[in-house]
Design an enzyme around this catalytic site. Structure first.
Site, PDB file in Angstrom:
ATOM      1  N   PRO A 183      -5.349  -6.033   0.855  1.00 55.54           N
ATOM      2  CA  PRO A 183      -4.986  -7.161   1.712  1.00 55.54           C
ATOM      3  C   PRO A 183      -5.877  -7.317   2.935  1.00 55.54           C
ATOM      4  O   PRO A 183      -5.854  -8.353   3.596  1.00 55.54           O
ATOM      5  CB  PRO A 183      -3.541  -6.835   2.123  1.00 55.54           C
ATOM      6  CG  PRO A 183      -3.415  -5.346   1.956  1.00 55.54           C
ATOM      7  CD  PRO A 183      -4.287  -5.007   0.793  1.00 55.54           C
TER       8      PRO A 183
ATOM      9  N   GLN B 270       0.826  -1.205   0.000  1.00 54.15           N
ATOM     10  CA  GLN B 270       0.000   0.000   0.000  1.00 54.15           C
ATOM     11  C   GLN B 270       0.863   1.259   0.000  1.00 54.15           C
ATOM     12  O   GLN B 270       2.061   1.209   0.263  1.00 54.15           O
ATOM     13  CB  GLN B 270      -0.888   0.011   1.246  1.00 54.15           C
ATOM     14  CG  GLN B 270      -0.112  -0.096   2.552  1.00 54.15           C
ATOM     15  CD  GLN B 270      -0.918  -0.726   3.663  1.00 54.15           C
ATOM     16  OE1 GLN B 270      -2.147  -0.683   3.676  1.00 54.15           O
ATOM     17  NE2 GLN B 270      -0.242  -1.309   4.648  1.00 54.15           N
TER      18      GLN B 270
ATOM     19  N   GLU C 241       1.191  -7.992  12.094  1.00 57.71           N
ATOM     20  CA  GLU C 241       0.997  -6.928  11.106  1.00 57.71           C
ATOM     21  C   GLU C 241       1.643  -7.363   9.797  1.00 57.71           C
ATOM     22  O   GLU C 241       2.816  -7.759   9.766  1.00 57.71           O
ATOM     23  CB  GLU C 241       1.628  -5.629  11.600  1.00 57.71           C
ATOM     24  CG  GLU C 241       1.847  -4.559  10.556  1.00 57.71           C
ATOM     25  CD  GLU C 241       0.558  -4.057   9.918  1.00 57.71           C
ATOM     26  OE1 GLU C 241       0.494  -4.047   8.663  1.00 57.71           O
ATOM     27  OE2 GLU C 241      -0.363  -3.677  10.664  1.00 57.71           O
TER      28      GLU C 241
ATOM     29  N   ASP D  51       0.967 -12.524   7.977  1.00 54.82           N
ATOM     30  CA  ASP D  51      -0.449 -12.516   7.623  1.00 54.82           C
ATOM     31  C   ASP D  51      -1.279 -12.920   8.837  1.00 54.82           C
ATOM     32  O   ASP D  51      -1.180 -14.051   9.322  1.00 54.82           O
ATOM     33  CB  ASP D  51      -0.660 -13.497   6.467  1.00 54.82           C
ATOM     34  CG  ASP D  51      -2.079 -13.527   5.949  1.00 54.82           C
ATOM     35  OD1 ASP D  51      -2.985 -13.013   6.636  1.00 54.82           O
ATOM     36  OD2 ASP D  51      -2.293 -14.078   4.859  1.00 54.82           O
ATOM     37  N   GLY D  52      -2.103 -12.003   9.331  1.00 54.90           N
ATOM     38  CA  GLY D  52      -2.920 -12.294  10.493  1.00 54.90           C
ATOM     39  C   GLY D  52      -3.889 -13.437  10.266  1.00 54.90           C
ATOM     40  O   GLY D  52      -4.154 -14.233  11.178  1.00 54.90           O
TER      41      GLY D  52
ATOM     42  N   ASP E 272      -7.706  -4.911  14.496  1.00 56.25           N
ATOM     43  CA  ASP E 272      -7.558  -3.505  14.117  1.00 56.25           C
ATOM     44  C   ASP E 272      -7.508  -3.445  12.599  1.00 56.25           C
ATOM     45  O   ASP E 272      -6.477  -3.151  11.998  1.00 56.25           O
ATOM     46  CB  ASP E 272      -6.282  -2.934  14.754  1.00 56.25           C
ATOM     47  CG  ASP E 272      -6.134  -1.438  14.524  1.00 56.25           C
ATOM     48  OD1 ASP E 272      -7.081  -0.824  13.992  1.00 56.25           O
ATOM     49  OD2 ASP E 272      -5.070  -0.892  14.858  1.00 56.25           O
TER      50      ASP E 272
END
Length: 281
Positions: free
Chosen positions: A162, A30, A105, A137-138, A155
């Site tokens: 993503p 991003q 994160e 990757d959460g 959050d």
């Protein structure tokens, strides 16, 4: 005079006067921008959307953290999905009862930029020995980990790029798998006045996965157009915790320098306007 214009919603925008740009670049995932604003201090924007500001971050971060932790009463292990600015991590670690806070994160550049430019938001959270910061990757984390958590804070940004998977049934089914017996999950769910369908979709999804669920509200000035909805899910009704118990836990926690959360706000946050109640049907 230079302005940053956020165009998250069709037909509507908010603008911040830029005093100076501190960082501007693109990560693997991003566009990342940090600037000093005339009104709200330093601002973090991802893909042109405001994520947090020094001026009002305390509202969002305190309400996503202290409400579930004090509703639980004995939270020792906390999982944060996202939260690369470190604001949630800092608030979680204010609780001496928390033994381990894992933050997953996906974008290491958000973490790096926040450490460099957003010290007023993250404080010394990244240096706390109880912090387990994972770049990854959460969604994969909750699918594969053997850990169990007393509180999970998602959050998540808006459901684009993503972050889309953080709104999926599979992701929340995996979150349910890693929740401890009395675990509580909370997640950011947008501004109902502008993102009502998003709240309705989450409500219906949670109804299929969790015994009890609902939402509570917080007023975050830079998340414009009214209250922000924060959704919760658990095996028990977290609204049923007696106000006196919340007050005792709050006093025992000895939380310092809070700008928004207190026991009265804890109780009041569950009072929903009629139009929000209508979105939860």
């Amino acid at each position: 005079m230079t302005w940053f214009a956020e165009t998250l919603y069709s037909g509507f925008r908010q603008s911040h006067e830029i005093v100076r740009i501190l960082h501007e670049g693109r990560s693997r995932y991003q566009r990342i921008k940090v600037f000093e604003s005339a009104r709200f201090g330093r601002v973090l924007a991802l893909d042109g959307v405001v994520q947090t500001t020094e001026g009002d971050e305390f509202v969002y971060h305190e309400m996503l953290t202290h409400l579930p932790i004090l509703a639980h009463g004995q939270a020792k292990r906390v999982l944060i999905i996202g939260g690369g600015d470190g604001g949630i991590l800092e608030e979680v670690l204010k609780h001496k009862s928390v033994k381990r806070a894992t933050m997953v994160e996906i974008d290491d550049q958000v973490i790096a930029v926040s450490k460099r430019h957003l010290g007023k938001i993250c404080g010394r959270a990244f240096q706390d020995p109880r912090a387990n910061v994972v770049v990854g990757d959460g969604a994969r984390w909750v699918k594969e980990t053997d850990e169990r958590y007393d509180a999970i804070v998602v959050d998540r940004p808006d459901p684009v790029g993503p972050a889309e998977i953080l709104f999926s049934r599979g992701f929340y089914a995996d979150c349910r798998r890693v929740m401890a017996k009395r675990g509580i999950l909370v997640a950011q769910n947008g501004v109902p006045a502008m993102q009502g369908q998003e709240l309705t979709d989450t409500h219906r999804l949670f109804a299929k996965l969790f015994a009890r669920h609902g939402c509570y509200l917080a007023a975050v000035p830079t998340y414009v157009c009214g209250f922000m909805a924060l959704t919760w899910a658990s095996a028990e009704d977290i609204r049923a915790v007696a106000p006196a118990a919340i007050a005792r836990r709050f006093k025992a926690a000895e939380l310092r320098d809070l700008g928004y959360y207190n026991p009265a706000i804890h109780a009041a946050a569950f009072a929903l306007p009629n139009f929000v109640q209508a979105l939860l049907r």
